[in-house]
Design a protein around this motif. Sequence first.
Motif, PDB file in Angstrom:
ATOM      1  N   UNK A  34      -0.546  -0.326   7.241  1.00 36.02           N
ATOM      2  CA  UNK A  34      -0.866   1.125   6.688  1.00 36.02           C
ATOM      3  C   UNK A  34      -1.308   1.221   5.317  1.00 36.02           C
ATOM      4  N   UNK A  35      -1.176   2.259   4.773  1.00 37.07           N
ATOM      5  CA  UNK A  35      -1.266   2.726   3.288  1.00 37.07           C
ATOM      6  C   UNK A  35      -0.479   3.366   2.547  1.00 37.07           C
ATOM      7  N   UNK A  36      -0.122   3.206   1.309  1.00 40.09           N
ATOM      8  CA  UNK A  36       0.919   4.005   0.622  1.00 40.09           C
ATOM      9  C   UNK A  36       0.515   5.042   0.124  1.00 40.09           C
ATOM     10  N   UNK A  37       0.939   6.347   0.169  1.00 43.07           N
ATOM     11  CA  UNK A  37       0.853   7.630  -0.473  1.00 43.07           C
ATOM     12  C   UNK A  37       2.009   7.616  -1.424  1.00 43.07           C
ATOM     13  N   UNK A  38       1.728   7.456  -2.741  1.00 42.39           N
ATOM     14  CA  UNK A  38       3.129   7.736  -3.593  1.00 42.39           C
ATOM     15  C   UNK A  38       2.930   6.462  -4.521  1.00 42.39           C
ATOM     16  N   UNK A  39       3.990   5.949  -4.837  1.00 41.81           N
ATOM     17  CA  UNK A  39       4.451   4.772  -5.708  1.00 41.81           C
ATOM     18  C   UNK A  39       4.499   3.268  -4.956  1.00 41.81           C
ATOM     19  N   UNK A  40       3.465   2.747  -4.784  1.00 40.53           N
ATOM     20  CA  UNK A  40       3.281   1.438  -3.977  1.00 40.53           C
ATOM     21  C   UNK A  40       4.008   0.304  -4.545  1.00 40.53           C
ATOM     22  N   UNK A  41       4.417   0.539  -5.803  1.00 41.83           N
ATOM     23  CA  UNK A  41       5.530  -0.668  -6.534  1.00 41.83           C
ATOM     24  C   UNK A  41       6.975  -0.245  -6.217  1.00 41.83           C
ATOM     25  N   UNK A  42       7.220   0.613  -5.579  1.00 43.47           N
ATOM     26  CA  UNK A  42       8.603   1.101  -5.195  1.00 43.47           C
ATOM     27  C   UNK A  42       9.114   0.039  -4.513  1.00 43.47           C
ATOM     28  N   UNK A  43      10.512  -0.553  -4.756  1.00 37.15           N
ATOM     29  CA  UNK A  43      11.077  -1.289  -3.861  1.00 37.15           C
ATOM     30  C   UNK A  43      12.123  -0.740  -2.884  1.00 37.15           C
ATOM     31  N   UNK A  44      12.272  -1.101  -1.802  1.00 33.95           N
ATOM     32  CA  UNK A  44      13.433  -0.751  -0.713  1.00 33.95           C
ATOM     33  C   UNK A  44      14.010  -2.025  -0.356  1.00 33.95           C
ATOM     34  N   UNK A  45      15.023  -1.933  -0.195  1.00 32.68           N
ATOM     35  CA  UNK A  45      16.122  -3.080   0.257  1.00 32.68           C
ATOM     36  C   UNK A  45      16.678  -2.889   1.496  1.00 32.68           C
ATOM     37  N   UNK A  46      16.470  -1.752   2.185  1.00 30.09           N
ATOM     38  CA  UNK A  46      17.090  -1.458   3.542  1.00 30.09           C
ATOM     39  C   UNK A  46      16.246  -0.576   4.583  1.00 30.09           C
ATOM     40  N   UNK A  47      16.664  -0.574   5.544  1.00 26.98           N
ATOM     41  CA  UNK A  47      15.931   0.314   6.567  1.00 26.98           C
ATOM     42  C   UNK A  47      17.025   1.164   7.236  1.00 26.98           C
ATOM     43  N   UNK A  48      17.036   2.454   7.357  1.00 28.71           N
ATOM     44  CA  UNK A  48      18.034   3.391   7.813  1.00 28.71           C
ATOM     45  C   UNK A  48      17.406   4.531   8.560  1.00 28.71           C
ATOM     46  N   UNK A  49      18.502   5.151   9.222  1.00 29.31           N
ATOM     47  CA  UNK A  49      17.922   6.338  10.137  1.00 29.31           C
ATOM     48  C   UNK A  49      17.951   7.291   8.922  1.00 29.31           C
ATOM     49  N   UNK A  50      17.103   8.571   9.326  1.00 27.54           N
ATOM     50  CA  UNK A  50      16.607   9.277   8.230  1.00 27.54           C
ATOM     51  C   UNK A  50      17.754  10.291   7.642  1.00 27.54           C
TER      52      UNK A  50
END
Lengths: 339, 339, 339
Positions: C15-31
């Motif tokens: 995919x492609x990033x729209x926004x800050x592609x250096x942003x870091x995420x450390x988890x996956x969660x429901x909305x």
Amino acid sequence: MAEYTLEEIAAAVGGTVEGDQSAVVSGLSGIEEAGPEDITFVANPKYESLLKITNAGAVILGEGVDAPGLNVVRVADAYVAFARVLAMFAPEPALPEGVSDLAYIAADTDVDESAAVGPFAVIDAGAKVAARSAICSGAYIGRGSSVGEDCIIYPNVTIRERVTVGDRAIIHPNAVVGSDGFGFATVEGVHHKIPQIGTVVVGDDVEIGAGAAIDRGTMGATVIGDGCKIDNLVQIAHNVTLGKGTILAAQVGIAGSTKVGEYVVMGGQVGLVGHIEVGDRVQIGAQSGVPKSIPPGEIWFGYPARPIMETKRTEAYIRRLGDLYARVKALEKKLEEKG
Amino acid sequence: MAEYTLEEIAAAVGGTVEGDQSAVVSGLSGIEEAGPEDITFVANPKYESLLKITNAGAVILGEGVDAPGLNVVRVADAYVAFARVLAMFAPEPALPEGVSDLAYIAADTDVDESAAVGPFAVIDAGAKVAARSAICSGAYIGRGSSVGEDCIIYPNVTIRERVTVGDRAIIHPNAVVGSDGFGFATVEGVHHKIPQIGTVVVGDDVEIGAGAAIDRGTMGATVIGDGCKIDNLVQIAHNVTLGKGTILAAQVGIAGSTKVGEYVVMGGQVGLVGHIEVGDRVQIGAQSGVPKSIPPGEIWFGYPARPIMETKRTEAYIRRLGDLYARVKALEKKLEEKG
Amino acid sequence: MAEYTLEEIAAAVGGTVEGDQSAVVSGLSGIEEAGPEDITFVANPKYESLLKITNAGAVILGEGVDAPGLNVVRVADAYVAFARVLAMFAPEPALPEGVSDLAYIAADTDVDESAAVGPFAVIDAGAKVAARSAICSGAYIGRGSSVGEDCIIYPNVTIRERVTVGDRAIIHPNAVVGSDGFGFATVEGVHHKIPQIGTVVVGDDVEIGAGAAIDRGTMGATVIGDGCKIDNLVQIAHNVTLGKGTILAAQVGIAGSTKVGEYVVMGGQVGLVGHIEVGDRVQIGAQSGVPKSIPPGEIWFGYPARPIMETKRTEAYIRRLGDLYARVKALEKKLEEKG
């Protein structure tokens, strides 16, 4: 693989050969899959037309069915003969032999010397296993429980404490016998457990299917009569009794204290409420939900279940509802026109 | 076998004796089976008529019920008192004591010294078993999972990794907690597995029935609230939540992400679709199929399920369809005659 | 816990990033649960409105959905991308490594050196376990059975003798494969067991749910096609065949010899009678009871099941029955008045 002449097969099933009695068959197969080396059978008239096109080397038939050009083993009851021939072709049983060093057998148990116990099976304190029974890998026989003669208890079955299993019972993998009944006394929002101090008595010649669950009585016993056949994933609640020879297809559920008679037959996924009586030789169609007692000999079906003729009549009425709405509309129009 | 005077029993249940308080009973039995040595109880008015013919030596009764000629232990709530007396007569528990040499306990686990672990049970890496809990034969406690205090985990239960079980939970034989949720992303005919990285959180005072299956969350947790009672062979899908005190009878199935409130009661074989909400104190009749959310406090029934009065009205209409067809036919005839 | 930049995630899912592609995420969660450290996803339009209020740090979206103010990973199929990202955040697998000293492996087996076998698992005589497969604690692999490559056989599963399991199969805890079919020949009140001498053939990429039961063929095989996904507590009787890619939700029951096509989908608690055919790509709604064959491509629902439009029309007629009774009564009154 075993090989038999048709003469040998006829002798084993009490039948006679029509055709070449020295012909040899080395397998048993369905009529559509059978080849020249196979014997097959037809017990259901719906498959008789396949007799003209089967490649089977021989066929087991009851009276009154012709099979021109085929070797026939003629018998009184083709289905019963088929069961006997299946046993002739059955591969070696795959059960444990002797008592595995890797089983755990508590000190004060009574395991007959002819019994077999697989690896990681547990025979807990005070339990008894009678002659020629096999307790397979990972099965658990609880404290003070007893398993009769010539039983097969398949892998990962759990039989809890103080349960009695008769002779020649077969309990399929991962079934549970003797789990707590489901009973609570609710006081101010707290569900207090009703201790389940009863047991389960399983008769002779019973089969209990894979993953089925049979709860122990609250007091007294849940009773599975002699010759009952219980399919996979069936639920039997506390203090249910099943009369002898009753057959429950897969996923049936019977709630607490319901009494089921002898030779009852239930289709798959049938549910019965608790505290009712189902008479002898009752038949209940698949997925029925039974809200009340059923007199002996009746055939019930539906949700909620009713005598089958009543349910079928109701279904017919329902199917014709579109027509009924149209007729009422026509009447309204006619009356309107008349003013 | 235990023996108690009626005085002792009355003291234990906070009741009073009417009759001979020194009379001794040595067993507890149903009103129909009880003999002179037994105490029995009546909590359901439908069994009161049996008080005249019972052979019981004594009976536990609530207020407002008479039993002439019988020794009575009079209590506020006969069912609750019965539960207490059952516990007095209960045989020794049949649970493992201490940690069996034949169990496998991984190196970095935390098993309380007062806990018991049966033969061939597995406590996998990083798992925790708190005080006085019993892990029975063949049970599996997965990596990093924890079992609270005073729990019973019966034989052949499987609890997979990272599952949390609260205090005083009872998990009956062969139940499964923490299996993968059922989720797939289908692309061009291939069903790709959605990894199920969540867990299950089981509250305090929960029972999970024999052979029941509770899936872990896809993300986050499947939640079983405090005091929930789940019967045998129930299916709970990923990310379902059950509020506290909810009761599910045998063979209920709840699809993914459905939220069930507090003190809900479901009869046997009920099915709920996914992604709906069932309000607090809802009751759902046996075998109902629930296609949509239910507001708090309602009683629903049927396939598809509707508010029970609506379903009962519909059932009444359906039962009278034969009559309706006859009335329409009569109208047609009458109109025909009028020309 | 893993950490990824949005750039890394976009690369992993194509995919492609729209926004800050250096942003870091450390988890996956429901909305609804996601916080600023989490990435979430929306694949179902019904959740799109939550994009305005989510606290998520980033969101995976397909084409045509806007999320002003949020970092977006834009992909072709949000659900498939979500499955990939779930795998990126998945914890370590909790499977056995190597062959436990506490397993029992019979002498003449063929267990690949890369396979793993947990404590108290049994690989019985003549069985085969191929490369990289894991046989977990307490699982039983019967005599002469084979498990393909990259399979997971979870704890307390029972696979009986002569069963074949393909590659990449996942069999969830306490499931049973190869139990006896349920067949009896009844003569003068005695139910004689029909020996079940067939087997089960499980294809590649199959999942079988917790506590599910799959019976072996009477003769020949019960067949589970490649890519079938079977949920918890499903019952498959003897000689059933499932075509490839078929999906069965929890507690489905299929009676003997029924043939189910490819890519069929059944909702929870559906029941099918025996000896029928269900065509390719058929869909059957939850709790339906199917009494007869269904042509390919159709959608059926109800008890008894019918084409869904027919069932929905019937349900609509039934809901309006109160009105119909009123109309008939009005007609009767009108006609009465007219004399």
